[in-house]
Design an enzyme around this catalytic site. Structure first.
Site, short mmCIF file in Angstrom:
data_model
loop_
_atom_site.label_atom_id
_atom_site.label_comp_id
_atom_site.label_asym_id
_atom_site.label_seq_id
_atom_site.Cartn_x
_atom_site.Cartn_y
_atom_site.Cartn_z
N TYR A 1 -0.06 -3.19 -3.74
CA TYR A 1 0.00 -1.72 -3.76
C TYR A 1 0.95 -1.24 -4.85
O TYR A 1 2.04 -1.80 -5.02
CB TYR A 1 0.49 -1.19 -2.40
CG TYR A 1 0.79 0.29 -2.41
CD1 TYR A 1 -0.22 1.22 -2.16
CD2 TYR A 1 2.06 0.77 -2.71
CE1 TYR A 1 0.05 2.58 -2.19
CE2 TYR A 1 2.34 2.13 -2.75
CZ TYR A 1 1.32 3.02 -2.49
OH TYR A 1 1.58 4.38 -2.54
N GLU B 1 -1.61 6.65 -7.36
CA GLU B 1 -1.61 5.53 -6.42
C GLU B 1 -2.74 4.57 -6.74
O GLU B 1 -3.86 4.99 -7.05
CB GLU B 1 -1.77 6.08 -5.01
CG GLU B 1 -1.62 5.07 -3.90
CD GLU B 1 -1.70 5.72 -2.54
OE1 GLU B 1 -0.67 5.74 -1.84
OE2 GLU B 1 -2.77 6.24 -2.17
#
Length: 385
Positions: A108, A195
């Site tokens: 991530y 993101e």
């Protein structure tokens, strides 16, 4: 302003963030043609402004172009319900057809604005490919953070994060390049969120942004005309879109008390005090500091389009927006729109006495609150009647 995954990847690709090859499709035929161009197996991904698409059935793998077309027919037009869409879901109107990759690990990466530090923070985690909010709540130690300064993440910070999330030495340079590129894209586009989840490491040691999400700061869009064109109005609440046309900020909620305020801080306080009084806000509409009587009228019309509204609380601090201007707009709206629901008004500030007199002289049935708590208690009682 939010954009779709395929649009976010196109932007990241411009800044040299590695992304899979893919094409957007609006029909099953376009999906099939895209799959043929990519060759081999592909992923058919629904494009909506919400996460959790895979769990909702909006992401499927096809072994060839024919299967991609079949999956596209199944997904296109479906109402996709995820934990972020709410029970009403979103209708899928476009697809991303993308090459499959040999995934070794899912990680991530993300950048958000830390308002306490007053600067963006770059986050990285070895726990990618899942709800990062859950990771943050249950195992916050798995999320590594580095504060950023313009023009982006420093290479030493990127290396620290790469090793921290377990990137092998042979792949660190690629990960560092992707991280610094993501940070440059964040600054260059005036993003408020960028993101990549998951950020993948492939079996041959390469890194890719397998999914991407970017949200832009609305206040900076005047600098980015090309980004404004990416806006998909079908993904936004129609009333929010309507409000934006008049320079108003509208947020739909699920209660019965409509809220008209001036200023985001006052909006939050108003919703809190309605809850404290035992009610629930149906929405809030921020008319801003310099609203005209015409804007107030449009604000009322938008508020009352929501059929869940049983009563309206107008909570205004008369600074730039004078109380007499607000009162004139409210009276005009009540007459022109034939408003049937009860209206409670609480005003303080510039020309407050004149504003109250305009309400009293109108002959209309307004309830005036002595203060915020009194106004909240009155509107909650009227909404429940």
């Amino acid at each position: 302003m939010k954009i779709h995954e395929y649009q976010a990847k196109a932007i990241l690709g411009q800044y040299n963030v590695p992304v899979p090859r893919g094409h957007v499709a609006y029909t099953a035929e376009e999906a099939e043609a895209a799959a043929k161009t990519l060759g081999g197996s592909v992923v058919v991904k629904a494009q909506i402004h919400a996460g959790g698409r895979g769990k909702g059935g909006g992401v499927k793998v096809a072994k060839d172009a024919a299967e991609a077309a079949e999956l596209a027919r199944r997904i296109m037009g479906m109402t996709l319900i995820t934990h972020q869409t709410g029970p009403e879901g979103r209708v899928v109107q476009r697809l991303l057809i993308e090459e499959t990759l040999p995934i070794e690990r899912e990680l991530y990466l993300g950048i958000v604005l830390d308002r306490v530090q007053g600067k963006p923070v770059f986050m990285a985690s070895a726990a990618g490919g899942m709800d990062i909010e859950e990771v943050a709540a249950k195992t916050p130690e798995l999320i590594l953070k580095e504060p950023m300064e313009f023009p982006g993440l420093s290479p030493y910070q990127a290396r620290k994060l790469a090793f921290g999330i377990g990137i092998p030495a042979a792949s660190v340079n690629g990960a560092v390049a992707a991280m610094t590129a993501l940070s440059k894209a964040y600054y260059a586009t005036d993003a408020s969120l960028a993101e990549i989840n998951p950020f993948i490491l492939t079996k041959d040691g390469k890194v890719y942004a397998l999914d991407a999400k970017i949200t832009f700061d609305d206040n900076a869009l005047y600098r980015h005309k090309e980004l404004v064109e990416l806006r998909d109005l079908n993904e936004e609440d129609p009333l929010e879109v309507e409000a934006s046309r008049y320079g108003l900020n509208y947020i739909k909620l699920d209660g019965t008390v409509g809220c008209m305020v001036n200023g985001a801080g006052l909006a939050m306080a108003t919703m809190d005090i309605i809850k404290f009084a035992g009610g629930s806000p149906a929405n809030f509409l921020d008319v801003g500091g310099g609203a005209s009587a015409e804007q107030v009228k449009n604000a009322f019309r938008i508020l009352l389009t929501d059929h869940h509204v049983r009563a309206v609380l107008i909570n205004i601090f008369g600074g730039i927006l004078r109380c007499d201007t607000l009162a004139a707009g409210v009276v005009g709206a009540a007459r022109d729109l034939n408003i049937q629901v009860p209206i409670v008004v609480r005003m303080e500030g510039t020309n407050v006495e004149l504003g109250r007199q305009i309400l009293l002289d109108s002959g209309l049935n307004f309830t005036v609150g002595a203060d915020m708590l009194d106004a909240a208690e009155k509107v909650v009682k009227l909404a429940a009647a």
